[in-house]
Design a protein around this motif. Structure first.
Motif, PDB file in Angstrom:
ATOM      1  N   TYR A  54       0.836  -1.210   0.000  1.00  0.00           N
ATOM      2  CA  TYR A  54       0.000   0.000   0.000  1.00  0.00           C
ATOM      3  C   TYR A  54       0.869   1.257   0.000  1.00  0.00           C
ATOM      4  O   TYR A  54       0.651   2.175  -0.801  1.00  0.00           O
ATOM      5  CB  TYR A  54      -0.943   0.021   1.205  1.00  0.00           C
ATOM      6  N   LEU A  79      -7.738  -5.608   2.173  1.00  0.00           N
ATOM      7  CA  LEU A  79      -7.191  -5.578   3.527  1.00  0.00           C
ATOM      8  C   LEU A  79      -5.788  -4.994   3.504  1.00  0.00           C
ATOM      9  O   LEU A  79      -4.895  -5.520   2.826  1.00  0.00           O
ATOM     10  CB  LEU A  79      -7.165  -7.006   4.098  1.00  0.00           C
ATOM     11  N   ASP A 104      -2.603  -3.586   5.938  1.00  0.00           N
ATOM     12  CA  ASP A 104      -2.042  -3.627   7.281  1.00  0.00           C
ATOM     13  C   ASP A 104      -2.142  -2.250   7.937  1.00  0.00           C
ATOM     14  O   ASP A 104      -1.827  -1.231   7.309  1.00  0.00           O
ATOM     15  CB  ASP A 104      -0.582  -4.070   7.203  1.00  0.00           C
ATOM     16  N   ALA A 105      -2.560  -2.217   9.198  1.00  0.00           N
ATOM     17  CA  ALA A 105      -2.729  -0.948   9.920  1.00  0.00           C
ATOM     18  C   ALA A 105      -1.425  -0.171   9.989  1.00  0.00           C
ATOM     19  O   ALA A 105      -1.421   1.065   9.946  1.00  0.00           O
ATOM     20  CB  ALA A 105      -3.271  -1.207  11.322  1.00  0.00           C
ATOM     21  N   TRP A 106      -0.303  -0.874  10.055  1.00  0.00           N
ATOM     22  CA  TRP A 106       0.990  -0.189  10.127  1.00  0.00           C
ATOM     23  C   TRP A 106       1.220   0.639   8.869  1.00  0.00           C
ATOM     24  O   TRP A 106       1.720   1.766   8.943  1.00  0.00           O
ATOM     25  CB  TRP A 106       2.119  -1.206  10.291  1.00  0.00           C
ATOM     26  N   GLU A 107       0.851   0.076   7.721  1.00  0.00           N
ATOM     27  CA  GLU A 107       1.025   0.813   6.474  1.00  0.00           C
ATOM     28  C   GLU A 107       0.161   2.076   6.464  1.00  0.00           C
ATOM     29  O   GLU A 107       0.610   3.149   6.069  1.00  0.00           O
ATOM     30  CB  GLU A 107       0.674  -0.069   5.282  1.00  0.00           C
ATOM     31  N   LEU A 108      -1.083   1.937   6.881  1.00  0.00           N
ATOM     32  CA  LEU A 108      -1.991   3.091   6.884  1.00  0.00           C
ATOM     33  C   LEU A 108      -1.492   4.186   7.820  1.00  0.00           C
ATOM     34  O   LEU A 108      -1.715   5.372   7.566  1.00  0.00           O
ATOM     35  CB  LEU A 108      -3.398   2.648   7.285  1.00  0.00           C
ATOM     36  N   ASP A 109      -0.841   3.784   8.895  1.00  0.00           N
ATOM     37  CA  ASP A 109      -0.354   4.758   9.882  1.00  0.00           C
ATOM     38  C   ASP A 109       0.966   5.398   9.476  1.00  0.00           C
ATOM     39  O   ASP A 109       1.416   6.353  10.112  1.00  0.00           O
ATOM     40  CB  ASP A 109      -0.184   4.099  11.251  1.00  0.00           C
ATOM     41  N   ASN A 110       1.605   4.871   8.444  1.00  0.00           N
ATOM     42  CA  ASN A 110       2.933   5.362   8.085  1.00  0.00           C
ATOM     43  C   ASN A 110       3.026   5.855   6.640  1.00  0.00           C
ATOM     44  O   ASN A 110       4.096   5.854   6.046  1.00  0.00           O
ATOM     45  CB  ASN A 110       3.976   4.260   8.318  1.00  0.00           C
TER      46      ASN A 110
END
Length: 263
Positions: free
Chosen positions: A29, A112, A114-120
Motif C-alpha cells: 500500500y 485488507l 495492514d494498519a501499520w502501512e496506513l499509519d505510516n
C-alpha cells in the motif's frame, strides 16, 4: 480517457510492479501511494497538456481526496485535478496488488491493508500551481482569452451606449454571457495559460451549489467572470458611466456586491 492519460496510468502501473518486485514485495500500500505521488504530482505545463487532451478532468471535485494539509481547506485547481488522478491510479494499483496476491480481500471484497502501512503513509506535498511564469502578453495579443475578452468589451460598449444608466447590470450580464463554462472550452485556455491551474475557489462560488465542493472547471469560470466584470466596470468608468469616490474607487449600486459569487 485520453491516450496521454492512459499511457501515464500504464507507466505508473509498470513502475509499481517493478518497485514491488525489487523490494521483495513489501509494503504494497505504501509503495502504491508513493509511486502515485512521485509520478502524478504533475508540473503545471504537463497537467495543462493532459487537460487539453482530456477536458473531462475539469469535472473533478476536491471531495476528500486532497491529502496535502496545506491544500485541504482551499485547494488549487491543479491540486483538485491531480488528487483525483492519484486516487484513480491508487485504486488501480491496489487491484494489481490483489491480483498478484500482495494484498488480500475479505468476504465482502474489501481490500485488507495492514494498519501499520496506513499509519505510516508519507506526508503529501502538492505542486504549487501558482508558481508558473505568466504569459508574455506582448506576444499573446491573439490568445483565445484575449479574443474572448475583447469581444465582450465590444459588446459591452455597444450596449452601454444605448443604456449608460444600467452600466453595472450590463457588466454583470455581459460578463456572464461571454465567459465559458464547458470543460471543452476551458481546456484550451488552460493550455495557453497554465497559471489558471493555481486558482482557488476563494468563496467565488455560491456555497449552496454542489454542496460547497464545485467542479474544478467551474472555479476557473468564476474567476474569469470576476476578471471580465472588473474589466468592464473600468471601461464604464472610462466612459463616465460609473463615478469614483474620493479614494478613487468605483461607486456601485448599494444593492449590488463588489465581487458577486457565481450562481
Amino acid at each position: 480517457m485520453s491516450r496521454r492519460l492512459a499511457d501515464l496510468m500504464d507507466r505508473v502501473r509498470q513502475r509499481y510492479v517493478r518497485t514491488m518486485q525489487e523490494s521483495g514485495q513489501r509494503e504494497p500500500y505504501i509503495t502504491a501511494h508513493r509511486v502515485c505521488q512521485q509520478m502524478l504530482n504533475l508540473s503545471p505545463l504537463a497537467l495543462a497538456e493532459l487537460i487539453a487532451e482530456d477536458p473531462k478532468l475539469l469535472s473533478a471535485r476536491a471531495g476528500e481526496l486532497v491529502e496535502d494539509p496545506a491544500e485541504i481547506e482551499n485547494p488549487s485547481i491543479g491540486v483538485i485535478v491531480t488528487s483525483n488522478i492519484c486516487a484513480a491510479a491508487l485504486e488501480g494499483l491496489l487491484a494489481v496488488a490483489v491480483n498478484r496476491e500482495w494484498l488480500q480481500i475479505d468476504s465482502d471484497d474489501r481490500i485488507l491493508v495492514d494498519a501499520w502501512e496506513l499509519d505510516n503513509i508519507p506526508e503529501v506535498k502538492s505542486v504549487d500551481y501558482s508558481d508558473v511564469a505568466p504569459p508574455d502578453l506582448s506576444q499573446r495579443q491573439n490568445s483565445q482569452l484575449s479574443v474572448l475578452f475583447n469581444a465582450a468589451e465590444k459588446a459591452y460598449l455597444k450596449q452601454l451606449g444605448e443604456a449608460p444608466h444600467d452600466a453595472y447590470q450590463l457588466a454583470l450580464q455581459v460578463s456572464s454571457d461571454y465567459v465559458v463554462f464547458a470543460p471543452d472550452d476551458l481546456a484550451p485556455l488552460i493550455q495557453e495559460n497554465p497559471l489558471l491551474l493555481g486558482l482557488r475557489a476563494d468563496e467565488l462560488v455560491d456555497e449552496d451549489m454542489f454542496e460547497g465542493d464545485p467542479p474544478a472547471g467551474l472555479i476557473i469560470s468564476a474567476h474569469l467572470t470576476e476578471m471580465l466584470l472588473q474589466q468592464l466596470l473600468e471601461l464604464a468608468q472610462g466612459q463616465g458611466a460609473l463615478p469614483l469616490d474620493s479614494a478613487g474607487q468605483l461607486i456601485l449600486p448599494e444593492s449590488d456586491e463588489d465581487a458577486p459569487t457565481l450562481h
